[in-house]
Design a protein around this motif. Structure first.
Motif, PDB file in Angstrom:
ATOM      1  N   ILE A 140       0.850  -1.204   0.000  1.00 39.60           N
ATOM      2  CA  ILE A 140       0.000   0.000   0.000  1.00 39.60           C
ATOM      3  C   ILE A 140       0.881   1.247   0.000  1.00 39.60           C
ATOM      4  CG2 ILE A 140      -1.616   1.389   1.375  1.00 39.60           C
ATOM      5  CD1 ILE A 140      -2.954  -1.236   2.259  1.00 39.60           C
ATOM      6  N   LYS A 141       1.861   1.286   0.918  1.00 38.00           N
ATOM      7  CA  LYS A 141       2.745   2.461   0.998  1.00 38.00           C
ATOM      8  C   LYS A 141       3.588   2.614  -0.272  1.00 38.00           C
ATOM      9  CE  LYS A 141       3.387   3.443   5.866  1.00 38.00           C
ATOM     10  NZ  LYS A 141       4.326   3.465   6.979  1.00 38.00           N
ATOM     11  N   ASP A 142       4.160   1.502  -0.763  1.00 40.29           N
ATOM     12  CA  ASP A 142       4.993   1.560  -1.966  1.00 40.29           C
ATOM     13  C   ASP A 142       4.186   1.985  -3.186  1.00 40.29           C
ATOM     14  OD1 ASP A 142       7.052   0.736  -0.375  1.00 40.29           O
ATOM     15  OD2 ASP A 142       7.171  -1.301  -1.188  1.00 40.29           O
ATOM     16  N   GLY A 143       3.018   1.373  -3.371  1.00 40.11           N
ATOM     17  CA  GLY A 143       2.174   1.700  -4.520  1.00 40.11           C
ATOM     18  C   GLY A 143       1.709   3.142  -4.487  1.00 40.11           C
ATOM     19  N   PHE A 144       1.350   3.618  -3.296  1.00 37.47           N
ATOM     20  CA  PHE A 144       0.909   5.014  -3.173  1.00 37.47           C
ATOM     21  C   PHE A 144       2.075   5.958  -3.458  1.00 37.47           C
ATOM     22  CE2 PHE A 144      -0.035   8.898  -0.764  1.00 37.47           C
ATOM     23  CZ  PHE A 144      -1.257   9.229  -1.332  1.00 37.47           C
ATOM     24  N   GLY A 145       3.259   5.599  -2.967  1.00 33.07           N
ATOM     25  CA  GLY A 145       4.453   6.414  -3.202  1.00 33.07           C
ATOM     26  C   GLY A 145       4.827   6.493  -4.676  1.00 33.07           C
ATOM     27  N   GLU A 146       4.522   5.407  -5.415  1.00 33.00           N
ATOM     28  CA  GLU A 146       4.826   5.373  -6.848  1.00 33.00           C
ATOM     29  C   GLU A 146       3.734   6.048  -7.674  1.00 33.00           C
ATOM     30  OE1 GLU A 146       5.340   1.227  -7.737  1.00 33.00           O
ATOM     31  OE2 GLU A 146       6.957   1.027  -6.259  1.00 33.00           O
ATOM     32  N   GLY A 147       2.678   6.513  -7.026  1.00 34.41           N
ATOM     33  CA  GLY A 147       1.601   7.208  -7.737  1.00 34.41           C
ATOM     34  C   GLY A 147       0.621   6.285  -8.438  1.00 34.41           C
ATOM     35  N   LYS A 148       0.524   5.026  -8.003  1.00 42.83           N
ATOM     36  CA  LYS A 148      -0.416   4.087  -8.622  1.00 42.83           C
ATOM     37  C   LYS A 148      -1.827   4.334  -8.100  1.00 42.83           C
ATOM     38  CE  LYS A 148       2.865   0.320  -9.302  1.00 42.83           C
ATOM     39  NZ  LYS A 148       3.247  -1.029  -8.866  1.00 42.83           N
ATOM     40  N   ASP A 149      -2.821   3.967  -8.919  1.00 46.12           N
ATOM     41  CA  ASP A 149      -4.216   3.977  -8.488  1.00 46.12           C
ATOM     42  C   ASP A 149      -4.464   2.688  -7.712  1.00 46.12           C
ATOM     43  OD1 ASP A 149      -5.628   6.236  -9.018  1.00 46.12           O
ATOM     44  OD2 ASP A 149      -6.298   5.624 -11.006  1.00 46.12           O
ATOM     45  N   LEU A 150      -4.767   2.805  -6.433  1.00 45.15           N
ATOM     46  CA  LEU A 150      -4.966   1.618  -5.597  1.00 45.15           C
ATOM     47  C   LEU A 150      -6.404   1.561  -5.105  1.00 45.15           C
ATOM     48  CD1 LEU A 150      -1.728   1.813  -3.422  1.00 45.15           C
ATOM     49  CD2 LEU A 150      -2.096   0.445  -5.450  1.00 45.15           C
ATOM     50  N   VAL A 151      -6.956   0.347  -5.094  1.00 44.93           N
ATOM     51  CA  VAL A 151      -8.276   0.103  -4.516  1.00 44.93           C
ATOM     52  C   VAL A 151      -8.074  -0.850  -3.345  1.00 44.93           C
ATOM     53  CG1 VAL A 151     -10.538  -0.944  -4.900  1.00 44.93           C
ATOM     54  CG2 VAL A 151      -9.525   0.493  -6.660  1.00 44.93           C
ATOM     55  N   VAL A 152      -8.552  -0.451  -2.162  1.00 43.42           N
ATOM     56  CA  VAL A 152      -8.445  -1.317  -0.988  1.00 43.42           C
ATOM     57  C   VAL A 152      -9.815  -1.918  -0.682  1.00 43.42           C
ATOM     58  CG1 VAL A 152      -6.472  -0.118   0.028  1.00 43.42           C
ATOM     59  CG2 VAL A 152      -8.764   0.610   0.638  1.00 43.42           C
ATOM     60  N   THR A 153      -9.806  -3.143  -0.203  1.00 36.90           N
ATOM     61  CA  THR A 153     -11.032  -3.806   0.218  1.00 36.90           C
ATOM     62  C   THR A 153     -11.109  -3.728   1.736  1.00 36.90           C
ATOM     63  OG1 THR A 153     -10.909  -5.313  -1.654  1.00 36.90           O
ATOM     64  CG2 THR A 153     -12.348  -5.964   0.151  1.00 36.90           C
ATOM     65  N   VAL A 154     -12.229  -3.211   2.236  1.00 36.48           N
ATOM     66  CA  VAL A 154     -12.423  -3.054   3.669  1.00 36.48           C
ATOM     67  C   VAL A 154     -13.464  -4.070   4.128  1.00 36.48           C
ATOM     68  CG1 VAL A 154     -13.203  -1.487   5.487  1.00 36.48           C
ATOM     69  CG2 VAL A 154     -11.832  -0.608   3.585  1.00 36.48           C
ATOM     70  N   MET A 155     -13.070  -4.881   5.119  1.00 35.24           N
ATOM     71  CA  MET A 155     -13.989  -5.848   5.694  1.00 35.24           C
ATOM     72  C   MET A 155     -14.587  -5.247   6.961  1.00 35.24           C
ATOM     73  SD  MET A 155     -13.530  -9.915   6.435  1.00 35.24           S
ATOM     74  CE  MET A 155     -11.804  -9.781   6.528  1.00 35.24           C
ATOM     75  N   SER A 156     -15.910  -5.356   7.101  1.00 35.15           N
ATOM     76  CA  SER A 156     -16.553  -4.831   8.302  1.00 35.15           C
ATOM     77  C   SER A 156     -17.474  -5.898   8.895  1.00 35.15           C
ATOM     78  CB  SER A 156     -17.349  -3.562   7.986  1.00 35.15           C
ATOM     79  OG  SER A 156     -18.359  -3.834   7.050  1.00 35.15           O
ATOM     80  N   ALA A 157     -17.437  -5.984  10.226  1.00 41.81           N
ATOM     81  CA  ALA A 157     -18.289  -6.924  10.955  1.00 41.81           C
ATOM     82  C   ALA A 157     -18.379  -6.463  12.402  1.00 41.81           C
ATOM     83  CB  ALA A 157     -17.715  -8.339  10.900  1.00 41.81           C
ATOM     84  N   MET A 158     -19.558  -6.515  12.966  1.00 40.56           N
ATOM     85  CA  MET A 158     -19.796  -6.226  14.388  1.00 40.56           C
ATOM     86  C   MET A 158     -19.215  -4.873  14.818  1.00 40.56           C
ATOM     87  SD  MET A 158     -19.303 -10.044  15.963  1.00 40.56           S
ATOM     88  CE  MET A 158     -19.725  -9.560  17.620  1.00 40.56           C
ATOM     89  N   GLY A 159     -19.352  -3.866  13.971  1.00 41.03           N
ATOM     90  CA  GLY A 159     -18.913  -2.520  14.329  1.00 41.03           C
ATOM     91  C   GLY A 159     -17.434  -2.256  14.144  1.00 41.03           C
ATOM     92  N   GLU A 160     -16.674  -3.226  13.620  1.00 42.42           N
ATOM     93  CA  GLU A 160     -15.245  -3.031  13.362  1.00 42.42           C
ATOM     94  C   GLU A 160     -15.005  -3.034  11.862  1.00 42.42           C
ATOM     95  OE1 GLU A 160     -12.196  -5.208  15.579  1.00 42.42           O
ATOM     96  OE2 GLU A 160     -13.826  -6.037  16.761  1.00 42.42           O
ATOM     97  N   GLU A 161     -13.964  -2.296  11.455  1.00 42.39           N
ATOM     98  CA  GLU A 161     -13.583  -2.263  10.045  1.00 42.39           C
ATOM     99  C   GLU A 161     -12.077  -2.375   9.932  1.00 42.39           C
ATOM    100  OE1 GLU A 161     -16.574   0.458   7.537  1.00 42.39           O
ATOM    101  OE2 GLU A 161     -15.327   1.579   8.950  1.00 42.39           O
ATOM    102  N   GLN A 162     -11.612  -3.007   8.846  1.00 42.56           N
ATOM    103  CA  GLN A 162     -10.172  -3.132   8.638  1.00 42.56           C
ATOM    104  C   GLN A 162      -9.906  -3.386   7.159  1.00 42.56           C
ATOM    105  OE1 GLN A 162      -7.887  -5.484  11.520  1.00 42.56           O
ATOM    106  NE2 GLN A 162      -7.141  -6.651   9.779  1.00 42.56           N
ATOM    107  N   ILE A 163      -8.812  -2.817   6.664  1.00 37.90           N
ATOM    108  CA  ILE A 163      -8.391  -3.075   5.290  1.00 37.90           C
ATOM    109  C   ILE A 163      -7.881  -4.518   5.220  1.00 37.90           C
ATOM    110  CG2 ILE A 163      -6.710  -2.470   3.502  1.00 37.90           C
ATOM    111  CD1 ILE A 163      -6.831   0.420   4.591  1.00 37.90           C
TER     112      ILE A 163
END
Length: 165
Positions: A127-150
């Protein structure tokens, strides 16, 4: 009959439950279950035969979907277990702040700024490397029971520059 209007105070929560009941005997491997109040992915299920006192028992081994810890539970197969509502949503990554929070673009064009970068190096580094290189990144966020995480990352190529000629 009265002609009075009833007014109800609206609350932020729509009343949707974070879990739903499911009979223990119907939960399978790779499904989800709540063990010790944590949402888990089932990695192993074994069922014992009915004993002298009646119920067949299901032994569940699950991995917490947010922190990766292994949890176990034994439940009579005819009883209900809580199963979490697990959702996955894709967001485009806009920015990463110095304090470890990400800025994500939702489908309706708003930003979501309340998620931290994952602690898992196998996700954090790309994520950090791709963002630093200027790439278009799509992250998937999982959510359950009030919590969320990439939980996943997709590279959709270099950032496109819209140039009018």
């Amino acid at each position: 009959m009265s002609d009075e209007e009833h007014h109800f105070e609206s609350k932020a929560d729509a009343g949707a439950s974070k879990t739903y009941p499911q009979q223990a005997g119907t939960i399978r491997k790779n499904g989800y279950i709540v063990i010790k109040n944590r949402p888990c992915k089932v990695v192993e299920v074994s069922t014992s035969k009915t004993g002298k006192h009646g119920h067949a028992k299901c032994h569940f081994v699950g991995i917490d979907i947010f922190n990766g810890k292994k949890l176990e539970d034994i439940v009579p197969s005819s009883h209900n277990c809580d199963v979490p509502h697990v959702n996955r949503t894709d967001y485009q990554l806009i920015d990463i702040s110095e304090d470890g929070f990400v800025s994500l673009l939702t489908e309706n064009g708003k930003t979501k700024d309340d998620l931290r970068l994952p602690t898992d190096d196998s996700l954090l580094t790309p994520i950090k490397d791709g963002f630093g290189e200027g790439k278009d990144l799509v992250v998937t966020v999982m959510s359950a029971m009030g919590e969320e995480q990439i939980c996943a990352l997709k590279d959709i190529g270099p950032k496109k520059l819209n140039m009018m000629l």
